[in-house]
Design a protein around this motif. Structure first.
Motif, PDB file in Angstrom:
ATOM      1  N   GLY A 168       0.840  -1.208   0.000  1.00 31.51           N
ATOM      2  CA  GLY A 168       0.000   0.000   0.000  1.00 31.51           C
ATOM      3  C   GLY A 168       0.862   1.240   0.000  1.00 31.51           C
ATOM      4  N   ALA A 169       1.862   1.261   0.878  1.00 28.85           N
ATOM      5  CA  ALA A 169       2.758   2.422   0.926  1.00 28.85           C
ATOM      6  C   ALA A 169       3.450   2.620  -0.412  1.00 28.85           C
ATOM      7  CB  ALA A 169       3.785   2.225   2.030  1.00 28.85           C
ATOM      8  N   HIS A 172       1.070   3.789  -3.042  1.00 28.55           N
ATOM      9  CA  HIS A 172       0.716   5.164  -2.707  1.00 28.55           C
ATOM     10  C   HIS A 172       1.717   6.133  -3.332  1.00 28.55           C
ATOM     11  CE1 HIS A 172      -1.785   7.851  -0.505  1.00 28.55           C
ATOM     12  NE2 HIS A 172      -0.857   8.282   0.318  1.00 28.55           N
ATOM     13  N   TYR A 192       9.723  -1.113   9.591  1.00 30.68           N
ATOM     14  CA  TYR A 192       8.459  -0.758  10.239  1.00 30.68           C
ATOM     15  C   TYR A 192       7.563  -1.987  10.391  1.00 30.68           C
ATOM     16  CZ  TYR A 192       6.714   4.002  11.179  1.00 30.68           C
ATOM     17  OH  TYR A 192       6.386   5.188  11.747  1.00 30.68           O
TER      18      TYR A 192
ATOM     19  N   THR B 162       5.625   7.015   7.777  1.00 29.25           N
ATOM     20  CA  THR B 162       4.535   6.680   8.685  1.00 29.25           C
ATOM     21  C   THR B 162       3.180   6.957   8.034  1.00 29.25           C
ATOM     22  OG1 THR B 162       5.968   7.349  10.520  1.00 29.25           O
ATOM     23  CG2 THR B 162       3.608   7.059  10.993  1.00 29.25           C
ATOM     24  N   ASP B 164       2.612   7.314   4.821  1.00 33.94           N
ATOM     25  CA  ASP B 164       2.452   6.462   3.632  1.00 33.94           C
ATOM     26  C   ASP B 164       1.948   5.078   4.014  1.00 33.94           C
ATOM     27  OD1 ASP B 164       3.247   8.444   1.932  1.00 33.94           O
ATOM     28  OD2 ASP B 164       5.326   7.778   1.804  1.00 33.94           O
ATOM     29  N   LEU B 165       2.414   4.591   5.152  1.00 38.12           N
ATOM     30  CA  LEU B 165       1.946   3.279   5.603  1.00 38.12           C
ATOM     31  C   LEU B 165       0.477   3.348   5.981  1.00 38.12           C
ATOM     32  CD1 LEU B 165       5.056   2.257   7.682  1.00 38.12           C
ATOM     33  CD2 LEU B 165       4.041   0.857   5.875  1.00 38.12           C
ATOM     34  N   LEU B 166       0.143   4.345   6.773  1.00 36.35           N
ATOM     35  CA  LEU B 166      -1.223   4.489   7.265  1.00 36.35           C
ATOM     36  C   LEU B 166      -2.221   4.632   6.123  1.00 36.35           C
ATOM     37  CD1 LEU B 166      -2.921   4.879   9.889  1.00 36.35           C
ATOM     38  CD2 LEU B 166      -2.617   7.332   9.554  1.00 36.35           C
ATOM     39  N   GLY B 168      -1.468   4.705   2.795  1.00 43.94           N
ATOM     40  CA  GLY B 168      -1.165   3.837   1.661  1.00 43.94           C
ATOM     41  C   GLY B 168      -2.003   2.573   1.724  1.00 43.94           C
TER      42      GLY B 168
END
Lengths: 203, 203, 203, 203
Positions: A168-169, A172, A192, B162, B164-166, B168
DNA sequence: GATTAAGCGAGACGGTACGTCAAGTCTTGTT
DNA sequence: AACAAGACTTGACGTACCGTCTCGCTTAATC
């Protein structure tokens, strides 16, 4: 090769020309390279491939499915499955491989174009899920499951969300292009995830 | 209201009609609701708004920018900034707010359409980054930075990754629609992030 | 100068700017020269004359009337009335003068454009007849009538048909451009008319 | 039927639909009758003929050429070639025939519209000369040449100028509409010409 | 000297038609 | 039957001008 072309007739009549098939896919690849997904038209593919438009439509119902087939060949060829022995190594290899395939390449631009097209064409969306999202995901899922088997991470791990975070990241950044897909990005993301994966490590 | 319309002359000539402006945006919103981004045509907007096509093109160069303006109003109105006191609370509020705005709504479908369009139109992409991605990101960045100030997380935290993870992960599910944006998804993702954020918890 | 501009207000309010008037007519003449009647637009005249479109429409209802006014000035200035003493001399002078005015000149091309426009715009047709056809014809009629007075030709001569033959042939070549308006043409036509005029010479 | 439609390919591909062709020409004729040349739009022809605009443009590059083809059929059908045995009879028949075709008829109004259009569109002008002016003139020229052969008029007669006088006068009245195309007009004009033709009658 | 009324440049307005493009389908003759 | 070619209908595109309509601003003649 992922086959999308609607099933050909059983046996009667003239068989479909494999030469035409190849000419079409080559023309498609060429135009994708020169102009990109958006400016590719079936009309021009037919012209370049010296093929009637109907010959294209007989095989692929839309521009999306045609490009999808051309894309899949290139994409899959560039996604080697690594088994490094550690989760971190496998995830990093997968993410780095994806970035290498996608960053600054025709394949990457085509991927972006296809994702855009998928939002506009529900039929393509179905093909996309069945032939791309799910198969690729299955491969990646194996990475996590291997780690569970090895006892590296708890078996309660939510595999889907883990993959959504990882890729996803990445998607994105690909789609919003607000920041680059650097190697540092890959490392930090993987770290992470690894940390986030082990909720009760110390327990 | 985010203003995209190309700047009108300062004082000379007949001023642009605010009434037309509103009629156009209303017609746009209406058609987005009925048919969605893909099947919206400038021609129909003009017809419904009882406005010449040129009046639309004078303000918005493309369908994308027109829809963008209409979208922004709706989107921003639905994104309340929460300050719950804890990072977990803030992230969860932000993600849940986003999901609420987007899941099963016209705004959500329009967002998807716009992201697709952004991949096809480089000029729109610029507007998109400047007026949507960056501003929204700035808001979200504040959440992380507050947590740093409070000493909740280390100041070395990579804020961009951070976020991008959330988001994304969230955009990934929105665009690939392989899995739903459930509330459980929101919770698990946020927990993941929180855990991942604290590398030196024990130090 | 033939005045077509609709009558201005009697006294109150700001008077019409003579400067604008001139700027408009100059711009018109210039564009006629560069592009011709067909490709002249009110919009461009306004732009070149640095004048609002309304300022033009206030004076001339249509492109046709505007061009007509510009044309008339040039045309009349080039139509000297000759009185050579003989019918043959007068007719030849008139026809030669017309050809000189018209052949290979902007005035000639504008005349052609106006005749075309007259067929498309009934209001212009009226102006055309009243301010061009009839006045010019009156002048030419005088030539014939002088000849009758001198006893050169019978008083029963059909003046209208005589003129229609003379200038009809000329306009025919101008509009169909199947053959050139040579000086030989002028001479032969006039001779034809002179001969045709005297049915009962010997009686 | 005069064919203007740009030449279709010899045998390859789907042949042009004769049905569409007829539907287009019929719609054209109908609109010419109802509204006239000026207010005929390709858009409406396409609508009435239930044909795409492209199908029209494929055959006729402009409104002018389309109308021309429709016009030619009607015009030629009404121009019977008479051979009365005498020059006077032939000329009178030709002129009267033309007047009958043109005066107060759709064909006449279309002719006027086309002549106007010819002045605005150089490509149409070419078609006009090649397919209308020259062919019709050739027919009329035959009248004069027959008279020469019969010895009715000298062989030195300038045929072109003779025809320009005859029809020039007629077109002049048609286009300037300052006077009507009466039968008396036809007779007087022909008499004029006959007289003018014989310079050395007495010899 | 204030008021009034029209003209002014600028440019936006609602329209209409333009000519183009590509979509996906259909119709030829040929293989 | 499938093939190459190319015509078919459809529908939207973005543009160009049309003639009209505000704007804020002169510029006189009238009060």
């Amino acid at each position: 090769m992922v086959e999308i072309s609607s099933a050909p007739a059983p046996g009667r009549g003239r068989p479909r020309s494999e030469q035409s098939q190849l000419a079409i896919l080559n023309a498609t690849r060429q135009i994708l390279e020169e102009r990109g997904f958006v400016d590719l038209t079936i009309e021009e593919v037919a012209l370049r491939a010296s093929v009637g438009k109907a010959t294209i439509y007989r095989r692929w119902p839309t521009k999306g499915t045609l490009v999808f087939e051309s894309f899949m060949f290139d994409f899959l060829a560039r996604q080697p499955i690594a088994d490094t022995g550690s989760l971190r190594g496998d995830l990093l290899a997968a993410l780095r491989g994806w970035i290498r395939t996608v960053k600054g390449t025709v394949t990457g631009r085509t991927l972006v174009g296809l994702i855009a097209e998928v939002q506009r064409d529900p039929e393509l969306a179905e093909v996309w899920r069945d032939r791309f999202v799910i198969p690729v995901r299955t491969q990646h899922r194996a990475i996590i499951e291997r780690a569970i088997k090895r006892g590296e991470i708890p078996s309660t791990t939510d595999v889907d969300i883990t993959l959504d975070l990882l890729f996803g990241a990445a998607y994105h950044r690909l789609l919003q292009s607000h920041l680059t897909l650097s190697d540092r990005f890959a490392q930090v993301v993987v770290d992470y995830i690894i940390r986030g994966l082990a909720p009760d490590e110390s327990t």
